[in-house]
Design a protein around this motif. Structure first.
Motif, PDB file in Angstrom:
ATOM      1  N   LYS A 144      21.393  20.829 -25.301  1.00 41.08           N
ATOM      2  CA  LYS A 144      22.543  20.006 -24.876  1.00 41.08           C
ATOM      3  C   LYS A 144      22.238  19.323 -23.539  1.00 41.08           C
ATOM      4  O   LYS A 144      22.529  18.132 -23.366  1.00 41.08           O
ATOM      5  CB  LYS A 144      23.790  20.892 -24.765  1.00 41.08           C
ATOM      6  N   ARG A 145      21.649  20.064 -22.600  1.00 42.75           N
ATOM      7  CA  ARG A 145      21.304  19.488 -21.286  1.00 42.75           C
ATOM      8  C   ARG A 145      20.307  18.336 -21.431  1.00 42.75           C
ATOM      9  O   ARG A 145      20.462  17.285 -20.809  1.00 42.75           O
ATOM     10  CB  ARG A 145      20.697  20.559 -20.379  1.00 42.75           C
ATOM     11  N   LEU A 146      19.265  18.570 -22.221  1.00 39.46           N
ATOM     12  CA  LEU A 146      18.232  17.547 -22.375  1.00 39.46           C
ATOM     13  C   LEU A 146      18.761  16.306 -23.089  1.00 39.46           C
ATOM     14  O   LEU A 146      18.435  15.174 -22.705  1.00 39.46           O
ATOM     15  CB  LEU A 146      17.020  18.129 -23.108  1.00 39.46           C
ATOM     16  N   LEU A 147      19.568  16.510 -24.123  1.00 45.29           N
ATOM     17  CA  LEU A 147      20.151  15.365 -24.816  1.00 45.29           C
ATOM     18  C   LEU A 147      21.120  14.614 -23.906  1.00 45.29           C
ATOM     19  O   LEU A 147      21.144  13.379 -23.900  1.00 45.29           O
ATOM     20  CB  LEU A 147      20.854  15.818 -26.100  1.00 45.29           C
ATOM     21  N   ALA A 148      21.901  15.358 -23.114  1.00 47.46           N
ATOM     22  CA  ALA A 148      22.846  14.728 -22.184  1.00 47.46           C
ATOM     23  C   ALA A 148      22.117  13.941 -21.097  1.00 47.46           C
ATOM     24  O   ALA A 148      22.647  12.958 -20.574  1.00 47.46           O
ATOM     25  CB  ALA A 148      23.751  15.785 -21.553  1.00 47.46           C
ATOM     26  N   ALA A 149      20.887  14.362 -20.773  1.00 47.83           N
ATOM     27  CA  ALA A 149      20.088  13.654 -19.766  1.00 47.83           C
ATOM     28  C   ALA A 149      19.442  12.399 -20.342  1.00 47.83           C
ATOM     29  O   ALA A 149      18.744  11.684 -19.629  1.00 47.83           O
ATOM     30  CB  ALA A 149      19.018  14.585 -19.200  1.00 47.83           C
ATOM     31  N   GLY A 150      19.662  12.154 -21.653  1.00 45.69           N
ATOM     32  CA  GLY A 150      19.175  10.916 -22.251  1.00 45.69           C
ATOM     33  C   GLY A 150      17.855  11.024 -23.001  1.00 45.69           C
ATOM     34  O   GLY A 150      17.313  10.012 -23.442  1.00 45.69           O
ATOM     35  N   HIS A 151      17.337  12.216 -23.157  1.00 46.97           N
ATOM     36  CA  HIS A 151      16.077  12.375 -23.887  1.00 46.97           C
ATOM     37  C   HIS A 151      16.331  12.287 -25.393  1.00 46.97           C
ATOM     38  O   HIS A 151      17.345  12.752 -25.889  1.00 46.97           O
ATOM     39  CB  HIS A 151      15.420  13.711 -23.544  1.00 46.97           C
ATOM     40  N   ASP A 152      15.364  11.675 -26.101  1.00 41.74           N
ATOM     41  CA  ASP A 152      15.515  11.606 -27.550  1.00 41.74           C
ATOM     42  C   ASP A 152      15.053  12.924 -28.184  1.00 41.74           C
ATOM     43  O   ASP A 152      14.469  13.780 -27.517  1.00 41.74           O
ATOM     44  CB  ASP A 152      14.766  10.407 -28.131  1.00 41.74           C
ATOM     45  N   GLU A 153      15.338  13.076 -29.478  1.00 43.87           N
ATOM     46  CA  GLU A 153      15.046  14.334 -30.162  1.00 43.87           C
ATOM     47  C   GLU A 153      13.563  14.693 -30.137  1.00 43.87           C
ATOM     48  O   GLU A 153      13.209  15.859 -30.000  1.00 43.87           O
ATOM     49  CB  GLU A 153      15.564  14.290 -31.614  1.00 43.87           C
ATOM     50  N   ALA A 154      12.694  13.696 -30.245  1.00 38.07           N
ATOM     51  CA  ALA A 154      11.255  13.965 -30.245  1.00 38.07           C
ATOM     52  C   ALA A 154      10.816  14.554 -28.904  1.00 38.07           C
ATOM     53  O   ALA A 154      10.043  15.518 -28.854  1.00 38.07           O
ATOM     54  CB  ALA A 154      10.477  12.688 -30.553  1.00 38.07           C
ATOM     55  N   ARG A 155      11.318  13.982 -27.830  1.00 37.90           N
ATOM     56  CA  ARG A 155      10.950  14.488 -26.493  1.00 37.90           C
ATOM     57  C   ARG A 155      11.542  15.877 -26.249  1.00 37.90           C
ATOM     58  O   ARG A 155      10.896  16.750 -25.678  1.00 37.90           O
ATOM     59  CB  ARG A 155      11.425  13.513 -25.431  1.00 37.90           C
ATOM     60  N   VAL A 156      12.784  16.101 -26.698  1.00 35.13           N
ATOM     61  CA  VAL A 156      13.414  17.422 -26.573  1.00 35.13           C
ATOM     62  C   VAL A 156      12.608  18.451 -27.358  1.00 35.13           C
ATOM     63  O   VAL A 156      12.363  19.557 -26.877  1.00 35.13           O
ATOM     64  CB  VAL A 156      14.884  17.384 -27.049  1.00 35.13           C
ATOM     65  N   ALA A 157      12.170  18.069 -28.553  1.00 32.54           N
ATOM     66  CA  ALA A 157      11.383  18.982 -29.387  1.00 32.54           C
ATOM     67  C   ALA A 157      10.123  19.437 -28.662  1.00 32.54           C
ATOM     68  O   ALA A 157       9.792  20.631 -28.660  1.00 32.54           O
ATOM     69  CB  ALA A 157      11.039  18.323 -30.718  1.00 32.54           C
ATOM     70  N   VAL A 158       9.431  18.510 -28.037  1.00 32.68           N
ATOM     71  CA  VAL A 158       8.217  18.854 -27.296  1.00 32.68           C
ATOM     72  C   VAL A 158       8.557  19.757 -26.110  1.00 32.68           C
ATOM     73  O   VAL A 158       7.885  20.765 -25.861  1.00 32.68           O
ATOM     74  CB  VAL A 158       7.484  17.571 -26.813  1.00 32.68           C
ATOM     75  N   ALA A 159       9.614  19.430 -25.394  1.00 27.98           N
ATOM     76  CA  ALA A 159       9.986  20.181 -24.193  1.00 27.98           C
ATOM     77  C   ALA A 159      10.374  21.627 -24.494  1.00 27.98           C
ATOM     78  O   ALA A 159      10.085  22.520 -23.703  1.00 27.98           O
ATOM     79  CB  ALA A 159      11.131  19.475 -23.463  1.00 27.98           C
ATOM     80  N   VAL A 160      11.043  21.857 -25.620  1.00 31.67           N
ATOM     81  CA  VAL A 160      11.529  23.215 -25.908  1.00 31.67           C
ATOM     82  C   VAL A 160      10.713  23.934 -26.967  1.00 31.67           C
ATOM     83  O   VAL A 160      11.023  25.084 -27.313  1.00 31.67           O
ATOM     84  CB  VAL A 160      13.029  23.212 -26.307  1.00 31.67           C
ATOM     85  N   GLY A 161       9.674  23.293 -27.473  1.00 31.63           N
ATOM     86  CA  GLY A 161       8.812  23.953 -28.451  1.00 31.63           C
ATOM     87  C   GLY A 161       9.411  24.050 -29.840  1.00 31.63           C
ATOM     88  O   GLY A 161       9.174  25.015 -30.564  1.00 31.63           O
ATOM     89  N   MET A 162      10.184  23.052 -30.205  1.00 31.92           N
ATOM     90  CA  MET A 162      10.771  23.000 -31.548  1.00 31.92           C
ATOM     91  C   MET A 162      10.158  21.838 -32.309  1.00 31.92           C
ATOM     92  O   MET A 162       9.488  20.984 -31.746  1.00 31.92           O
ATOM     93  CB  MET A 162      12.284  22.752 -31.475  1.00 31.92           C
ATOM     94  N   LYS A 163      10.446  21.820 -33.571  1.00 34.39           N
ATOM     95  CA  LYS A 163      10.105  20.669 -34.391  1.00 34.39           C
ATOM     96  C   LYS A 163      11.281  19.692 -34.298  1.00 34.39           C
ATOM     97  O   LYS A 163      12.417  20.112 -34.079  1.00 34.39           O
ATOM     98  CB  LYS A 163       9.882  21.110 -35.832  1.00 34.39           C
ATOM     99  N   PRO A 164      11.026  18.394 -34.455  1.00 33.10           N
ATOM    100  CA  PRO A 164      12.121  17.430 -34.343  1.00 33.10           C
ATOM    101  C   PRO A 164      13.292  17.720 -35.292  1.00 33.10           C
ATOM    102  O   PRO A 164      14.448  17.550 -34.915  1.00 33.10           O
ATOM    103  CB  PRO A 164      11.450  16.085 -34.669  1.00 33.10           C
ATOM    104  N   TRP A 165      13.023  18.181 -36.504  1.00 29.18           N
ATOM    105  CA  TRP A 165      14.115  18.477 -37.433  1.00 29.18           C
ATOM    106  C   TRP A 165      14.975  19.632 -36.913  1.00 29.18           C
ATOM    107  O   TRP A 165      16.176  19.667 -37.161  1.00 29.18           O
ATOM    108  CB  TRP A 165      13.610  18.759 -38.848  1.00 29.18           C
TER     109      TRP A 165
END
Length: 174
Positions: free
Chosen positions: A101-122
């Motif tokens: 939620k924090r990363l998305l609220a900061a304007g990051h797209d799902e692909a960048r959030v996925a890399v940052a938190v170690g998840m897959k984009p889906w």
């Protein structure tokens, strides 16, 4: 012991029913078997514990399904999982939601959030759906409340199972 029960047989036969539960499988005959033969003995096969689905609790929390989450927690207890482990799962879920939620609220797209938190984009897309309608403030409060209930359970101020159920209720209803 069986010897003590047998010694009181006359009393039991006239006034009571004795139920002896044995959790271990009997592979040999007990020495008192001949004496017990005069009693009515019923044996019931062992019942397997329900198979606890590993992600059922996390999925039910995400869906805000109170009955499903409480049922999943119960299944985990019956399967032998420790209550504090289950608290850890709830806290992990809440923390994961808050970070995304924090990363998305900061304007990051799902692909960048996925890399940052170690998840897959889906997975990020799935979490985005799970946190829709939940504010970052409410997630932070729920995480703090979860840790408060853990402290209460560890200190003896609350029964661990009751504290976990309270936590599950609050996560589902908030």
């Amino acid at each position: 012991t069986l010897e003590a029960l047998h010694a009181q047989r006359e009393v039991f036969e006239t006034t009571a029913c004795v139920v002896l539960l044995v959790e271990a499988a009997r592979t040999t005959r007990h020495p008192l078997h001949a004496r017990l033969a005069a009693w009515r003995v019923e044996e019931f096969p062992a019942r397997e514990t329900p198979s606890a689905k590993p992600f059922a609790l996390a999925d039910a929390l995400a869906a805000r399904d109170v009955a499903g989450a409480l049922g999943a927690a119960r299944d985990q207890y019956l399967a032998g999982r420790d209550t504090l482990d289950l608290f850890g799962l709830v806290a992990w879920q809440l923390n994961r939601w808050a970070i995304v939620k924090r990363l998305l609220a900061a304007g990051h797209d799902e692909a960048r959030v996925a890399v940052a938190v170690g998840m897959k984009p889906w997975q990020v897309g799935r979490v985005r759906g799970e946190i829709a309608g939940r504010s970052l403030d409410s997630l932070d409060r729920l995480l703090e409340r979860c840790w408060q209930l853990v402290r209460d359970a560890k200190s003896g101020r609350a029964a661990p199972e009751a504290a976990l159920e309270q936590c599950v209720l609050e996560v589902c209803l908030t």
